[in-house]
Design an enzyme around this catalytic site. Structure first.
Site, PDB file in Angstrom:
ATOM      1  N   CYS B 412     -22.826  14.599   4.832  1.00  0.00           N
ATOM      2  CA  CYS B 412     -22.444  13.622   3.822  1.00  0.00           C
ATOM      3  C   CYS B 412     -23.260  13.708   2.542  1.00  0.00           C
ATOM      4  CB  CYS B 412     -22.506  12.222   4.405  1.00  0.00           C
ATOM      5  SG  CYS B 412     -24.104  11.813   5.127  1.00  0.00           S
ATOM      6  N   HIS B 456     -25.014   7.014   5.972  1.00  0.00           N
ATOM      7  CA  HIS B 456     -23.961   7.780   5.297  1.00  0.00           C
ATOM      8  C   HIS B 456     -24.249   7.770   3.797  1.00  0.00           C
ATOM      9  CE1 HIS B 456     -20.218   9.815   5.105  1.00  0.00           C
ATOM     10  NE2 HIS B 456     -19.532   8.826   4.526  1.00  0.00           N
ATOM     11  N   ASP B 472     -15.097   8.835  -0.821  1.00  0.00           N
ATOM     12  CA  ASP B 472     -15.945   9.425   0.217  1.00  0.00           C
ATOM     13  C   ASP B 472     -15.542  10.879   0.412  1.00  0.00           C
ATOM     14  OD1 ASP B 472     -17.476  10.126   2.329  1.00  0.00           O
ATOM     15  OD2 ASP B 472     -16.945   8.401   3.599  1.00  0.00           O
TER      16      ASP B 472
END
Lengths: 322, 655
Positions: B412, B456, B472
């Site tokens: 991430c 995250h 995202d």
């Protein structure tokens, strides 16, 4: 350093017993059996218990200060466990019964062994201690168990001696609390007189014609000089021929132990205690030799007999003399 | 504590059982503290303990003074050198554990053993200062068992028991103590402020940080400790909406992203709906309070930052619970001011030339359609052969270039960082946001468990008319990262797929941890004051608590005394029946004397109650028969006797 402390403790204890009737309530002699119950069991923290209390307070302060609830929970748990141990200490004494006290015989000046007969009741008893006469003894009993606990107490003089106060106590299970109960059984023990260490043997009843009978045995024991009146058939002719004088065969006479008739009246010129001590010595010697004896005392006439029971009866009679 | 002079008083020697139990106590204490003690200290103390045990097995005797004194000095010196001082939780508990074990060197009498056992209880509590989790608390409570057993073993004349059986009565004692301890726990008044300074623990915890460079999260993503637990007042948002923002990072220096506190007002927010929820945050040494998406306002003792991140006024050292409301559908900062635009377009010069070129090319190609550029970037991640892995190849100076055009693998952080740089290069205001995403929904407790491994990173881009929009980029590569959570991704990577059920079990088990964390650890002064709210008392003050505690203690004392006084009924029914008869007769004035046998007693009773002579005579005969004629009384006659005793009604004699 320790002496004034002990003295102060003793005085404190005396004062407490005078001032606090609840504590002295059971100092009155009481009849057996004695069952311990809530109205006669007392409980206080021990030194370790006090120190542990301080420790718990420190732990509590630490846990609260750091706002640490887990530590607080642990402290509460430990504190509650300590409080519960107080109840366990009480329960370990509650319901315990002293059913009988069986005294053994002892001569004045020697320790007297008592058998304390205890009944556990429905609970297991562990680490119970008995204080008597300045000494402590510990014992444990399973549930429904019975125990005869031997204890020694000191004796000083002959006669009836009341049992000392005894204390049953326990700091079970953790040693933080001490539960105790005073017992004052209404029972006396008889202490026998101490025999004198040395002196003349009893006057044998030689004048008694009963005792002049000769007892001829079967086996040849020795040869001796002839005395007038010896029967002719007992003269050892062959042996006499080699000697200047006549020799007579002497047969062993397995005389039954001659009975001692011990009599208070035959000991004039002695004071009472000296008489008692002498009679006690003679009784002891007669018992040791297995010799029958009889004893006459003012107010008590024990016909002849032998054996431990007879000895005990005579000694007890001596002990009871005024 | 350590005795320097040999006492002259003669005392009984400690028996081996008590000493063994004491050694076990010390060993348990050492094990519980081993978590935070340095390894060499633990090993050294364990060696001292073992040697001492071995020595006493062979020949009892105190360690000589020339051995004890240097060891004590050595212990104090090493603790001071290692921790820097001797006060505070950690050096204090290290010293206490050391002293406990050195105390064993001179433990030869019951008195020493008592001191040792009591001090062991204290050190056990000190173990909880480091970790107050449920398991730790239970283990420490069980650690009390050998200490209690050691105290028991000091008592004389016990019934023989095996070593393990010695521990059991302590367990019973602790179990019996639980109700009272819970009462005390609830009612002991808490302190509003500490009595003395509580220095913060200096241990480093893994967790989110206010700076991020690709690769930082590796430790975090494999750390499955709980980070926080969230319970919602209404239905929980769908998994795809479970984004918990912590830090918003706008500054990029070519290597790492950092967040800067600007001290400006929170950005304006227009929202249509909101979700109310409660967060219980585990201590993390950070000031940030993660919030679902965009919070409407800050909880007490915290403030909203310019980018609507929530900052507490002090770092979180103890579990914290806070209530929040957040918007899920919103327009954040519809009008972008120049300063913010400059900050969120800033890129370090001389870095990542190929990325810059690609972005410029997109801008030329798509014109003013920012939306399209965002979609192009996402499809690049989706179709460009990118891999999600927790063990990516290292990146060079031009990190984004290397990632986008060479290694093509990362997690991430890499995606968020690369995406944000791409957007900025294309002239779209963008920033990196870190926080948590996903979590495990515990049906049993109706709460969301978020672990550190759910950490995250994602991006927010500013689009005209829509404000800041969450993008995202990881989801483009690994959609299941968002829909199923971090564990799903990690599991596919991990070699031990068979341990999935373990993870599942742990997730379900966490409801107990949450209960512990809320019910026990979180029971602070505030909660205590609200204790009596159901009864209409809104502020339970210290006096009330003390009174309640006193009343409760008295109640427990009564309960305990009842138990203590309760005696099991005699199991012999014949004796019990006889006792009943004695009680009945005693009521009419015929008492049994202690010296009286049953025959005499009942004959006397028959004389005293002439009207019931026959009845009493029969009772006496059947009692004597039952008692003395049989070894075991026949049951039917026994029942008959008991019935006769029950039916017997003594009547007063009218004189």
């Amino acid at each position: 350093m320790t002496m004034p402390l002990a003295e102060a403790t003793r005085r404190m204890q005396n004062w407490a017993e005078r001032r606090l009737p609840a504590l002295t309530r059971y100092r009155r002699p009481e009849s057996l059996p004695i069952e311990l119950h809530r109205r006669r069991i007392y409980i206080v923290p021990t030194g370790l218990g006090m120190a542990f209390g301080v420790l718990l307070i420190v732990m509590l302060a630490g846990a609260l200060n750091y706002a640490n609830n887990a530590a607080l929970l642990l402290t509460c748990l430990l504190g509650a466990a300590c409080a519960t141990s107080m109840l366990v200490a009480f329960r370990s004494l509650d319901g315990l019964r002293l059913t009988a006290i069986q005294p053994n015989h002892a001569i004045a000046g020697q320790p007297l062994i008592l058998q304390l007969h205890l009944d556990a009741g429905t609970r297991v008893r562990q680490a119970i201690r008995v204080d008597i006469d300045g000494q402590t003894q510990a014992f444990a009993m399973p549930a429904h168990g019975q125990l005869a606990l031997p204890l020694a107490i000191a004796t000083t003089r002959r006669g009836w001696q009341p049992l000392p106060r005894l204390r049953l106590w326990s700091s079970w299970p953790l040693g933080l609390f001490q539960a105790w109960s005073w017992l004052y059984p209404e029972q006396s023990v008889l202490v026998w007189p101490r025999p004198e260490t040395g002196g003349p043997p009893p006057r044998l009843p030689a004048d008694d014609p009963m005792h002049q009978r000769l007892h001829h045995g079967e086996d040849l024991a020795a040869l001796r000089d002839y005395r007038a009146g010896d029967p002719q058939r007992r003269i050892a002719w062959k042996a006499s021929a080699r000697h200047d004088s006549l020799l007579v065969k002497d047969f062993e006479q397995p005389l039954p132990r001659q009975e001692w008739r011990l009599d208070w009246r035959h000991l004039p010129g002695l004071d009472n205690e000296a008489r008692i001590a002498r009679l006690a010595r003679w009784l002891g010697e007669a018992e040791a030799q297995g010799r029958p004896s009889s004893l006459w005392l003012p107010g008590d006439d024990i016909s002849h007999g032998a054996g431990p029971a007879h000895y005990a009866r005579c000694m007890s009679a001596l002990a009871r003399l005024p | 504590m350590i005795r320097l002079r040999r006492t002259q008083r003669k005392e009984a020697l400690l028996d081996n059982r008590a000493f063994d139990l004491l050694c076990l106590t010390a060993a348990v204490v050492l094990c519980l503290h081993a978590v935070h003690l340095p390894l060499w200290l633990t090993a050294g103390l364990a060696a001292v303990l073992g040697l001492r045990w071995w020595q006493r097995q062979r020949k009892p005797g105190r360690a000589p003074i020339y051995l004890k004194l240097p060891l004590v000095v050595l212990l104090a010196v090493t603790v001071i050198f290692y921790y820097g001082n001797i006060f505070g939780r950690e050096p204090g508990s290290a010293l206490a554990v050391g002293l406990l074990i050195l105390k064993l060197l001179e433990t030869e009498t019951p008195r020493d053993a008592k001191v040792g056992a009591a001090f062991a209880c204290f050190t056990l509590m000190a173990a909880l200062l480091a970790d107050q989790g449920m398991v730790a608390t239970f283990v420490v409570a069980l650690g009390l068992l050998p200490a209690l057993a050691a105290l028991r073993a000091l008592q004389p004349a016990r019934l023989a028991a095996s070593f393990l059986r010695e521990l059991l009565p302590g367990l019973g004692l602790l179990a019996a103590a639980i109700p009272l301890s819970l009462l005390a726990f609830v009612l002991v008044p808490r302190l509003d402020s500490p009595l003395w300074g509580a220095p913060p623990a200096q241990q480093a915890r893994t967790g989110l940080s206010d700076r991020m460079s690709p690769g930082d999260f590796v430790d975090l993503l494999t750390d499955d400790r709980p980070a926080m637990r969230i319970s919602f007042e209404q239905a929980a948002p769908s998994p795809a909406q479970r984004y918990f923002r912590a830090y918003v990072m706008s500054h990029y220096d070519g290597r790492r992203w950092t967040s800067a506190q600007t001290g400006r007002q929170p950005a304006p927010l227009e929202s249509t709906d909101s979700v109310a929820y409660r967060v219980t945050l585990e201590p993390n040494d950070q000031r940030v309070l993660p919030a679902l998406d965009v919070p409407l306002e800050a909880p007490p003792a915290a403030a909203l930052g310019a980018d609507r991140e929530v900052m507490s006024s002090k770092s979180i050292q103890d579990p914290l619970t806070y209530a929040l409301r957040s918007a899920l559908h919103y327009r954040l900062q519809a009008e972008l001011d120049d300063a913010t635009r400059r900050r969120t377009l800033q890129l370090p010069t001389g870095f990542n030339p190929r990325t810059q070129a690609l972005a410029t090319q997109w801008r030329e190609h798509y014109g003013n359609h920012d939306d399209t550029i965002v979609q192009t970037a996402l499809s690049l991640f989706h179709n460009g052969g990118f891999n999600y892995t927790l063990a990516p190849a290292p990146l060079g100076r031009d990190a984004v270039d290397d990632f986008l055009f060479a290694t093509h693998e990362g997690f991430c952080e890499h995606y968020a960082s690369a995406f944000t740089v791409l957007m900025r290069a294309a002239g779209i205001p963008a920033r990196v946001v870190t926080g948590y995403q996903g979590g495990y929904w515990n049906k049993l407790g109706n709460y969301l468990l978020v672990r550190q491994s759910d950490a995250h990173a994602w991006s927010e881009v500013w689009l005209a008319g829509r404000g800041w929009v969450r993008i995202d980029p990881t989801a483009a590569v690994r959609p299941e990262r968002v829909s199923l959570g971090a564990s799903a991704v990690a599991a596919s990577q991990a070699a031990w797929q068979g341990l999935n059920w373990l993870q599942e079990f742990r997730n379900r088990w966490d409801v107990v941890n949450r209960w512990w964390s809320q019910g026990v650890i979180g029971f602070d002064a505030l909660r205590q004051r609200g204790l009596l709210t159901p009864f209409g008392v809104h502020d339970t003050d210290t006096t009330t608590l003390s009174v309640l505690l006193a009343i409760g203690s008295v109640l427990f004392a009564i309960l305990g005394l009842t138990w203590a006084l309760w005696q099991r009924r005699d199991t012999d029914p014949l004796r019990a029946a006889m006792q009943t008869l004695e009680r009945k007769l005693a009521r009419v004035g015929v008492m049994r004397r202690s010296s009286e046998g049953p025959q005499h007693f009942l004959l006397r009773a028959a004389r005293a109650l002439p009207t019931q002579r026959v009845e009493l005579d029969r009772l006496m005969k059947s009692y004597l028969d039952l008692r003395y004629a049989h070894a075991v009384p026949p049951p039917e006659s026994l029942r008959g006797f008991c019935q006769a005793v029950r039916d017997f009604r003594p009547r007063h004699v009218v004189k």
